[in-house]
Structures are given as structure tokens and as C-alpha cells.
Write a protein that holds these residues in place. Structure first.
Motif, PDB file in Angstrom:
ATOM      1  N   PHE B 235       0.833  -1.201   0.000  1.00 41.57           N
ATOM      2  CA  PHE B 235       0.000   0.000   0.000  1.00 41.57           C
ATOM      3  C   PHE B 235       0.868   1.252   0.000  1.00 41.57           C
ATOM      4  N   ASP B 236       2.155   1.093  -0.328  1.00 44.78           N
ATOM      5  CA  ASP B 236       3.108   2.195  -0.257  1.00 44.78           C
ATOM      6  C   ASP B 236       3.455   2.624  -1.681  1.00 44.78           C
ATOM      7  N   VAL B 237       3.154   3.885  -2.004  1.00 43.50           N
ATOM      8  CA  VAL B 237       3.363   4.344  -3.383  1.00 43.50           C
ATOM      9  C   VAL B 237       4.831   4.189  -3.795  1.00 43.50           C
ATOM     10  N   ALA B 238       5.763   4.463  -2.897  1.00 41.13           N
ATOM     11  CA  ALA B 238       7.178   4.395  -3.237  1.00 41.13           C
ATOM     12  C   ALA B 238       7.581   2.991  -3.668  1.00 41.13           C
ATOM     13  N   LYS B 239       6.845   1.982  -3.179  1.00 38.82           N
ATOM     14  CA  LYS B 239       7.173   0.605  -3.546  1.00 38.82           C
ATOM     15  C   LYS B 239       6.179   0.044  -4.560  1.00 38.82           C
ATOM     16  N   GLY B 240       5.522   0.928  -5.276  1.00 42.94           N
ATOM     17  CA  GLY B 240       4.622   0.461  -6.328  1.00 42.94           C
ATOM     18  C   GLY B 240       3.241   0.088  -5.830  1.00 42.94           C
ATOM     19  N   GLY B 241       2.990   0.317  -4.542  1.00 43.28           N
ATOM     20  CA  GLY B 241       1.672  -0.023  -4.008  1.00 43.28           C
ATOM     21  C   GLY B 241       0.699   1.129  -4.175  1.00 43.28           C
ATOM     22  N   ASP B 242      -0.470   0.980  -3.590  1.00 44.63           N
ATOM     23  CA  ASP B 242      -1.501   1.982  -3.772  1.00 44.63           C
ATOM     24  C   ASP B 242      -2.345   2.090  -2.505  1.00 44.63           C
ATOM     25  N   PRO B 243      -2.276   3.233  -1.807  1.00 38.01           N
ATOM     26  CA  PRO B 243      -3.043   3.358  -0.559  1.00 38.01           C
ATOM     27  C   PRO B 243      -4.553   3.326  -0.774  1.00 38.01           C
ATOM     28  N   ILE B 244      -5.005   3.771  -1.952  1.00 36.83           N
ATOM     29  CA  ILE B 244      -6.456   3.749  -2.204  1.00 36.83           C
ATOM     30  C   ILE B 244      -6.953   2.307  -2.229  1.00 36.83           C
ATOM     31  N   LEU B 245      -6.076   1.407  -2.706  1.00 36.32           N
ATOM     32  CA  LEU B 245      -6.470  -0.006  -2.741  1.00 36.32           C
ATOM     33  C   LEU B 245      -6.767  -0.523  -1.341  1.00 36.32           C
ATOM     34  N   PHE B 246      -6.025  -0.015  -0.364  1.00 37.51           N
ATOM     35  CA  PHE B 246      -6.335  -0.431   1.005  1.00 37.51           C
ATOM     36  C   PHE B 246      -7.773  -0.069   1.338  1.00 37.51           C
ATOM     37  N   GLN B 247      -8.130   1.185   0.978  1.00 38.86           N
ATOM     38  CA  GLN B 247      -9.491   1.610   1.326  1.00 38.86           C
ATOM     39  C   GLN B 247     -10.523   0.744   0.628  1.00 38.86           C
TER      40      GLN B 247
END
Lengths: 199, 541
Positions: B235-247
Motif C-alpha cells: 500500500f506504499d506508493v514508493a514501492k509500487g503499491g496503492d493506498p487507495i487499494l487499502f481503502q
């Protein structure tokens, strides 16, 4: 107490519902995969080629075979062949261990190349590659935990078979463990192409 | 009455093991139900005290009784306890376990040992949650929603808190599997789907949501956990994740979860209203199917929590539309309850008072939900105390009142003793008034723009906050009187027979307290509907 309650269909029914919950557990990770793949298609392809397809392929064969031995174990117990059932259950557990050992070597090699969550070398490969491997480790790790749970479950049932508590008259527990094992197999059947093959 | 209830002990005395072991190793659904009930009421009291502390802090602007960090921790723990340890298991795990098998004419649930295991998972979750408060880097301060990136970065004890929620999810899944299987497999002779009490129908719909949605929160919380431990960064943008996906993942469970919370409450109300209106429930099949419709439609609306998170306008419009769809089956229920009352012979006993106030409060909460479901209004109201007020109208005014209604309706069944009706009515009046003062003021100040989760506020929000806090005291007094009255009732109340209210469902035909395995040697055979009151007469008080 007074009423001995037995409902084999009910027990299988409950097990199937439980398997739905497992599918949904993994589906969360497949959603993450789908979203990230559409975001980083090229980096995902690069990352995928860093995986060793021989390890993955071998493990696929191992798990498919273990599903076969498990299915045969059910036929064996239906026919009342206790010894054969025990052998087949033990082979399934053996194959599960083989899968885990294989996984251990595969992961050791990858970690040796600096590919693991939180590693700086991995971070240097770009966000898409990092994301691929983070997801890969988590998904395969969760699957590995399921392999351990499934093998333990089959171990318990094997003991019960040897004690005669699970027999040709009453083998729902063995059937349910086999269902669980097939699910573990099935999850891998989706993981393998997604991570090793199609990109 | 032939038997004297004060002597007859039912499942309290008939147990293979005696003492505490007879409870914590019992697979009897009634004992497990009471174990759950005890834990759930305890957790409710803990959560309520924290809630009162929050209101006290907001009594007037400025630093009141706590610092900002304490305030954050308090509302987080209040939320975690109330959501995961109180509301979700409240009616299904306590009253579902107590009543579901009896109402369908079964001797127990399909998997009694799994049922006990689910209680142990609940206890494990409760212990983890309580440990999280007192250990590590301090109590979690993320809010019960555990939103990233804050939840993956804060130094407070989020790890234990998410493990607790994970464990409680497991408990909820096991209960769900048990209930679905039980309803499919163990209905007694004559108990067709059309003869199921509505409470069973709502438990059925609830159990499916528990089974299908809960694993999603499991995987989401597990991801928070590995993110904190290994830095997995999904969920971390810096590692290619996406915080919105958590939501998204979080609400894919947590929105259906509000229907896990409310549907059994609606079932309780559907049981109580016909009994105290002495009329069959209006629109049986509409009520039964609307429960399933709520469960289905409610699973497709999760992103209405995220209008302000940065979704596409198209997605916002779709989720707004779907949210409005949920109002249809909910309205069917409200109209059918009111139609059941029409020309009924209404008797305002304590359970009925709670049931009627449920309709009133849930209607307010539901209409507030439409205001929030409309994207344009939501942008204004998002993250204000209006949302908090709305949530409490549906969950406390809805599920909470249904839970109190269930306590007043069914405790005399299981303890064969009746509480004092006058005191119960007084408690109800205080709770009802206190509730409305508290949360209506909260909604009003939210519309003025007061943000939620703030420990201090601008002076212009002062008067309404003071009103809300005073309301919370009235509410607290009412709750204390209610619990004391119920406790005295089950201990020293007047003994009552097996059918004090004149209910027509199966639980009123077995002795009070019900015996082990519920029915004697013969399995029951059902010949009439659950709301067919012809010939059913309440015991003389």
C-alpha cells in the motif's frame, strides 16, 4: 448425550462454505495483482522473468501429484483398504514436504540475489518490480502456510485412519481434508501461471 | 403452569460437567450463547465508558480531560471494541446461538465444537485487543479503520490490534458457516423455508455476508501486518503499491459488515412487532427476501466511503446509485413493520418500546445515509460529526436498540424470571431521550462543519457539543438503570412460565429455561407459521 447426531452431507456442505472463504481470502491478493499489472505491465514482465520457472514447474507437478494421491486415498478408504489409504495419505504429506523444501531453495536463491521485501537492491529495480516481488512473496507465503495447514490436517486424519476412527463407514473427515488439499492445489494452479508463465 | 420455574433449571443444571468447566467446554448452543452474551455486554460497557470519556473531552473547547494523543487512542479503542467485539457478534453470536436451533426445531447447531471454537477465537481476539491497549508503543491511534499510510507508520501498537481484528474475523466466519449449514440441514419436520421465523431469515442473510466478506478484511489486515513487520509495501506508493487499494479492500468487507450488524437487529424487530401487535407479520416473503436483497446490494456499495479519496467521477456516480438501491429493501422492512402495527392490538411492553424506537431511529439513520450516499452532499458532510451521528443512529439506534429489545424479550425465556416493567420503561425513556439528544446534536454540529476525530474545536461549535455531552449523561444513566434492572430481573425477578409474551415461534413452546437438546425425546413437528397467533395465549403475569 442421548442423540448421536451425524450428518455427512452437512459436514461436506460446511467444508465447501469454508473453502469459499479461502477463495475470497486469496481473491484480495488477485485483485492487487490485477490492479498492479495494469499499472506496471512492462516492469511486471521484467520481474516475472527473474523467477526460476523450473522451481515453479517442479512444484506444480508435485502438487498435482499430491492431489492425485489424496483422491486415490478416498477411493481406497471407500473400498476399506486401510493400509493403502495410509500409504497414500503419507505420500501426500511427503509431497507437501517436498513442495516446501523446493520452495525453501527457490526463496533462498532469490533472497541471495537481494530480492526480498524491504531490500534496497529490490527497491533499486523500480516500483513495479518491487511491487511484483512483494506481492509474490506474500501470496506464495500465504499459500505455503496453507500447504503446512493442509499437510498437518492430513497428518491428523492419517492418525485417525490408523486408529480406525476414520474408516470405510465414516470417512467425511478424510474427504474434507482432501477438499482442503485440492483447494491448496487449485490456488497454486492460478499462482503459477500468473507469476511464472504468462508475462 | 405445571412446573415451578424457580425449581426447574433446564440447561443450567443439566450438563455433563459441572461448574465452570461445564461452561467453557460445553458445546451446547445455549451455554455458548450465554458465554457470548456475557462477554459482549462486558465489552459494550467498556466501549460505552470510553465513548462517555470522548464526549466529556468535547464538553467545551480547549484541552479538557485528555491530550490529543490520548483522545486519538480513546476513539480508536472505542471503535475497535464497539465494532469488532460488540456489534458484529452482538445479536448473531449471542442471540443467534441462543435461539437459532430452537427456532428451527433443532437440538443444536450443525458443528457444536466449531461453535465453541468460535467463542475461543472471540476470547483470543478480545485478549489481543486488550493487550494492544496496555503494551508496546501504546494503544493504537489510527481509528478503527486502520487507514494507510498512517497505520503502517505509527509507532503505536497497531500490530496487536489488527491481529485481534483478524482473530475476531475468524470467529465470525466460523459462526457464519455454522449458521448457514444449520439452517440448510437441521430444520425440523414441517419447518419449510416459508415457516422460518424472520429472525432466522436475517441470520441466514447475515451468515452469508460473514462467510463471503470477512476473508477480505482478513487479507487486508494481514497485509498491514506484513507491511509493518517486513516492509512489504503493497500500500506504499514508493514501492509500487496503492493506498487507495487499502481503502477499497477494507470497505469491501467493512461496508457489508454494517449489514452483518443491522440485519439480525431487523430480525429481532420482526419477531417482536407481531407478538406485541397480536397480528401476523405483514408481507412475510417481502421481509424474508428483502433481507437477502440487503445482503446482496449491500455488498456492492463499499466505495461510497471513498467519495473524497480520489476516485473517478464515474465510479462515484455508480456507487452513489447503488447506495440508493439499498434503501429500497430497507424501506420495505420499515413499511412492513408499520403495516403490521396497523389495526393491531398493540401492547407497549418494554421489548415493544425498544422495537418501536428502533423503527424511528433507524429511519432517521437511514435517511441520513441517503444524504451521505448522494455524492454532492457527501463532499460537504464527509469526515464531519454528521457521519458519526448517522453511524450511531443506525448502529446504536438500530442494532443497539434491537439488542436491548432482544435482551428484554428473550432473557425471561432463558432465565424464567421477569424484570420490573416500570423500571424498564423508565430506563427506555432515558435511553431514548439521551440517545436523541446526543446524536442529533452531533449530526447538527456536523452539518455546521465540525470535523470528526478532533479533540478540540472552534468556539462556534460549543453549544451543540455541550448539548451532546449532556445527552450522553442521560443516556448513561438510562443504560445503568436498564442493566441493573435486567440483572436484578434474572436473579430475583418474579418467576414466569414458558410463554410470558404469547409468542408463536418454537422457543415459546419449550420449557423455561430450555432443557439440554431443547426438545424432549420427540423431535418437534411444525404445522403452523411463526406468526400464526390463533390459540396462542400469553401466560398470566
Amino acid at each position: 448425550m442421548s442423540h448421536e447426531h451425524r450428518d455427512d452431507t452437512g459436514a461436506r456442505f460446511g467444508m465447501w462454505i469454508f473453502l469459499y472463504t479461502e477463495v475470497i481470502l486469496f481473491s484480495g491478493l488477485f485483485i492487487l495483482y490485477a490492479v498492479s499489472l495494469s499499472k506496471f505491465p512492462e516492469q511486471y514482465s521484467i520481474a516475472s522473468h527473474k523467477l526460476n520457472i523450473y522451481f515453479g514447474g517442479a512444484n506444480t507437478l508435485v502438487l498435482l501429484t499430491s492431489s492425485l494421491t489424496m483422491a486415490m486415498a478416498i477411493t481406497a478408504i471407500q473400498r476399506g483398504r486401510k493400509k493403502q489409504t495410509l500409504i497414500l495419505c503419507c505420500s501426500t504429506i511427503g509431497l507437501a514436504l517436498l513442495f516446501l523444501v523446493n520452495k525453501f531453495f527457490e526463496w533462498s536463491a532469490e533472497i541471495g540475489h537481494g530480492i526480498y521485501p524491504g531490500s534496497e537492491e529490490l527497491a533499486a529495480m523500480g516500483p513495479g518490480v518491487t511491487n511484483f516481488f512483494n506481492l509474490y512473496y506474500f501470496t506464495a507465503g500465504l499459500h505455503g502456510i496453507h500447504v503446512i495447514i493442509g499437510a498437518t490436517l492430513i497428518g491428523v486424519v492419517t492418525v485417525l485412519v490408523s486408529k480406525g476412527r476414520v474408516n470405510s463407514e465414516q470417512y467425511t473427515l478424510l474427504e474434507n481434508s482432501a477438499l482442503y488439499w485440492h483447494l491448496v492445489d487449485l490456488v497454486w494452479i492460478f499462482l503459477f501461471p500468473l507469476y511464472y508463465l504468462i508475462l | 403452569m405445571s412446573e415451578t420455574p424457580s425449581r426447574y433449571g433446564g440447561f443450567f443444571t443439566e450438563s455433563p460437567r459441572s461448574g465452570i468447566l461445564g461452561w467453557v467446554t460445553s458445546t451446547d448452543h445455549k451455554r455458548i450463547g450465554l458465554l457470548y452474551l456475557g462477554c459482549i455486554v462486558t465489552m459494550f460497557i467498556v466501549g460505552a465508558v470510553l465513548g462517555l470519556a470522548l464526549r466529556l473531552q468535547l464538553f467545551e473547547p480547549g484541552t479538557g480531560i485528555m491530550e490529543a494523543q490520548t483522545y486519538n487512542a480513546t476513539f480508536t479503542v472505542h471503535g475497535v471494541i464497539m465494532i469488532f467485539l460488540f456489534i458484529i457478534p452482538s445479536i448473531p453470536a449471542a442471540f443467534g446461538n441462543l435461539l437459532l436451533p430452537i427456532q428451527i426445531g433443532a437440538r443444536d447447531v450443525s458443528f457444536p465444537r466449531v461453535n465453541l471454537l468460535s467463542w475461543y477465537c472471540y476470547i483470543a481476539g478480545a485478549i489481543l485487543a486488550v493487550t494492544a491497549i496496555f503494551s508496546g508503543g501504546g494503544p493504537p491511534d489510527t481509528g478503527w479503520t486502520f487507514y494507510v499510510p498512517f497505520s503502517t507508520q505509527t509507532t503505536t501498537n497497531v500490530n496487536l490490534a489488527v491481529s485481534a481484528a483478524f482473530m475476531l474475523g475468524f470467529s465470525s466466519i466460523l459462526t457464519g458457516i455454522n449458521f448457514v449449514t444449520t439452517i440448510h440441514r437441521l430444520r425440523c419436520k414441517g419447518m419449510g423455508w416459508g415457516k422460518l421465523p424472520l429472525f432466522v431469515w436475517t441470520l441466514y442473510a447475515t451468515a452469508w455476508i460473514q462467510v463471503l466478506a470477512t476473508p477480505m478484511i482478513g487479507i487486508t489486515l494481514a497485509l498491514i501486518f506484513v507491511e509493518r513487520i517486513f516492509g512489504a509495501g503493497l500500500f506504499d506508493v514508493a514501492k509500487g503499491g496503492d493506498p487507495i487499494l487499502f481503502q477499497h479492500l477494507f470497505w469491501i468487507y467493512s461496508h457489508p459488515a454494517v449489514y452483518i450488524m443491522i440485519l439480525p437487529g431487523m430480525g429481532v424487530i420482526s419477531e417482536i412487532i407481531p407478538v406485541f401487535a397480536r397480528k401476523p407479520l405483514f408481507g412475510y416473503w417481502a421481509m424474508a427476501l428483502s433481507s437477502l436483497a440487503i445482503a446482496f446490494a449491500g455488498s456492492l456499495v463499499w466505495a461510497h466511503h471513498m467519495y473524497a479519496s480520489g476516485m473517478s467521477d464515474m465510479a462515484i456516480m455508480i456507487f452513489s446509485f447503488l447506495t440508493f438501491i439499498v434503501a429500497i429493501p430497507s424501506a420495505i422492512k420499515i413499511f412492513n413493520w408499520v403495516s403490521t402495527l396497523y389495526k393491531g392490538s398493540i401492547q407497549l411492553a418494554p421489548p415493544m418500546l425498544y422495537a418501536l424506537s428502533f423503527i424511528f431511529l433507524f429511519a432517521i439513520g437511514g435517511l441520513g445515509g441517503l444524504a451521505l450516499g448522494a455524492a454532492a452532499a457527501d463532499i460537504h458532510l464527509h469526515d464531519t460529526t454528521f457521519v458519526v451521528g448517522h453511524f450511531h443512529y443506525t448502529m446504536f439506534g438500530g442494532t443497539g436498540f434491537a439488542f436491548f429489545a432482544a435482551l428484554h424479550y428473550w432473557l425471561p425465556k432463558f432465565f424464567a424470571r421477569m424484570y420490573n416493567h416500570k423500571i424498564a420503561t423508565l430506563a427506555w425513556a432515558l435511553i431514548f431521550v439521551g440517545f436523541n439528544v446526543t446524536y442529533m446534536a452531533m449530526q447538527a454540529v456536523g452539518i455546521q462543519g465540525m470535523p470528526r476525530r478532533y479533540y478540540d474545536y472552534l468556539p462556534q461549535f460549543g453549544p451543540l457539543n455541550m448539548v451532546a455531552t449532556i445527552g450522553s449523561w442521560i443516556l448513561a444513566v438510562g443504560l445503568i438503570i436498564m442493566f441493573v434492572n435486567l440483572w436484578r430481573g434474572i436473579r430475583y425477578g418474579t418467576p414466569v412460565g414458558k410463554n410470558p409474551w404469547g409468542g408463536a415461534t418454537l422457543e415459546w413452546e419449550v420449557p423455561s429455561p430450555p432443557p439440554m437438546e431443547n426438545f424432549g425425546a420427540e423431535d418437534p413437528v411444525v404445522t403452523r407459521g411463526p406468526y400464526d397467533f390463533k390459540g396462542v395465549i400469553a401466560d398470566e403475569p
